[in-house]
Design a protein around this motif. Structure first.
Motif: not given
Length: 445
Positions: A247-248, A253-257, A313-315
């Motif tokens: 994972v990246v 940390g808002e987005l994760r690939l 992670h919208r929050e």
């Protein structure tokens, strides 16, 4: 093969009699719901659902929980992660139906727990036999105890890693009549094919691009041919089948690939691109409420270069992106990213009045081309696959490239797979590049 401990049912220990009336009532209601939804068309599977006491295999839970048509977790590891469960009754029934078992059949179950083995034993009858194995000795002892107490027929539990197969002394001379895997497998163990009788079915939850389908294979010599696909999810593999998914994290940390089937692709410059302008394309492909689009997940996961899964992670958020339902299929380019969302285009008071359309959002200098490629994938799926749902899939067990059938080759540490989609060739005419080098095909979504 290392030594394995087996635990045949102790015939001298009689079943524990009796059960509360509430258990009978809840079991009949659970069975009726599974039958009404079409998961148990045969009388023998229906009778197993109505007869086998599911609550006996989840003694840690109350009767309501035990008979809810959902998975019931029965064991956690030290971190609180589930390692064993009683699976949803509809899924167990559907997978057993796909085995098409005859009375007297000898069945292998990989991944134990008790209830599913008891269902299988009921279906194959007093002249049949179930051999069930698990990597956790606690689960093996638990299965032995619970099946004995419930009087579940001829069931033998053994301790061992399913990848290694069943101890030779427990395998019928002509192989098992059927095999059922009850955990998420990323690979197909050669032993499952080798210990299966010619023409016999193998049903397993197989991860393709991180999406799991219970696939029914049938053995034809050294090749397994897929016949049916069912959306599902099981506890992930342990032992030799266990793996870590690369994972990246992006934007704090808002987005994760997630790179489900390969090494992480380069992401240099991607965060800067995500803060830039967004390119949007409406695909014109629409769906109504409740429409199942699982075949689109597999379709995008198998042929597209640079494929990954994108979660949000919208929050945490800067609001630079919009991800539908927190998870989206994506393709990664050179400091560029495109992903799918579905946007509601028609509202209404009833589900029949609502409609959504697939759209593509893309960032980075390559965003127009990436967006067009992903949109073309959705349109090709809509044109060639949408109504058929499932691809042709074969597992040809180490076949050289020159002898493989046409299709997308998925190489795994164990045998390779070939996935064949109608109209698939048009999707790879414009390869996505990472730093000027054509990307390898990655299954994931």
């Amino acid at each position: 093969m290392p030594p394995a401990h087996t635990y045949p049912l102790a015939v001298a220990q009689p079943p524990v009699p009796g059960e509360p009336a509430e258990a009978v009532r809840r079991r009949q209601a659970m069975a009726a719901a599974v039958v009404a939804d079409g998961w148990a068309p045969s009388e023998k599977v229906q009778d197993a659902l109505r007869t086998v006491p599911r609550h006996r295999y989840a003694p840690e839970r109350d009767l309501k929980t035990a008979y809810d048509d959902l998975a019931v977790v029965t064991r956690l590891d030290g971190t609180g992660k589930p390692t064993s469960s009683v699976s949803a009754a509809w899924l167990q029934a559907g997978m057993i139906e796909n085995l098409q078992l005859e009375a007297g059949a000898v069945v292998h179950e990989a991944g134990s727990g008790g209830y599913n083995a008891a269902l299988l034993a009921h279906v194959v009858g007093p002249n049949g036999r179930v051999v069930t194995g698990d990597i956790d000795p606690y689960i093996v002892h638990r299965t032995h105890r619970l099946t004995t107490e419930a009087g579940s027929g001829d069931v033998t539990a053994f301790h061992g890693d399913a990848v290694l197969g069943v101890p030779a002394r427990l395998v019928p001379r002509s192989g098992f009549d059927a095999t059922m895997i009850t955990y998420n497998a990323w690979d197909v163990a050669p032993a499952w094919r080798e210990q299966l009788a010619e023409g016999g079915p193998l049903v397993l939850p197989l991860e393709i691009g991180g999406y799991t389908r219970a696939i029914t294979f049938r053995r034809a010599g050294d090749v397994l041919h897929a016949e049916r696909f069912t959306h599902c999810g099981y506890i992930r593999a342990q032992g030799e089948h266990a793996r870590t998914i690369p994972v990246v994290d992006l934007l704090g940390g808002e987005l994760r690939l997630r790179f489900e089937d390969g090494d992480p692709a380069p992401t240099e410059g991607l965060e800067e691109a995500l803060r830039g302008p967004r390119h949007e394309i409406a695909t014109g492909v629409k769906m109504g409420s409740g429409f199942y689009f699982g075949s689109l997940q597999l379709y995008a996961a198998t042929p597209l270069p640079g494929f990954c899964r994108l979660s949000a992670h919208r929050e945490k958020g800067t609001g630079v992106t919009l991800i539908a339902n927190g998870d989206a299929p994506a393709i990664l380019g050179n400091a560029a990213l495109a992903y799918l969302v579905h946007v509601q285009t028609r509202h209404g008071d009833s589900p029949a009045d609502r409609e959504w359309e697939w759209a593509v959002h893309a960032f980075g200098e390559q965003r127009p081309r990436l967006a067009q490629q992903l949109a073309a994938t959705v349109r090709a799926w809509d044109r060639d696959v949408r109504d058929s749902n499932n691809p042709d899939l074969t597992e040809p067990a180490g076949t050289p490239d020159r002898l493989l059938p046409a299709g997308d080759i998925v190489d795994r540490p164990l045998p390779r797979m070939v996935i064949q989609w109608p109209g698939r060739d048009v999707l790879l005419r414009a390869p996505v590049e990472h730093g000027g080098t054509p990307a390898a095909t990655v299954e994931g979504m």
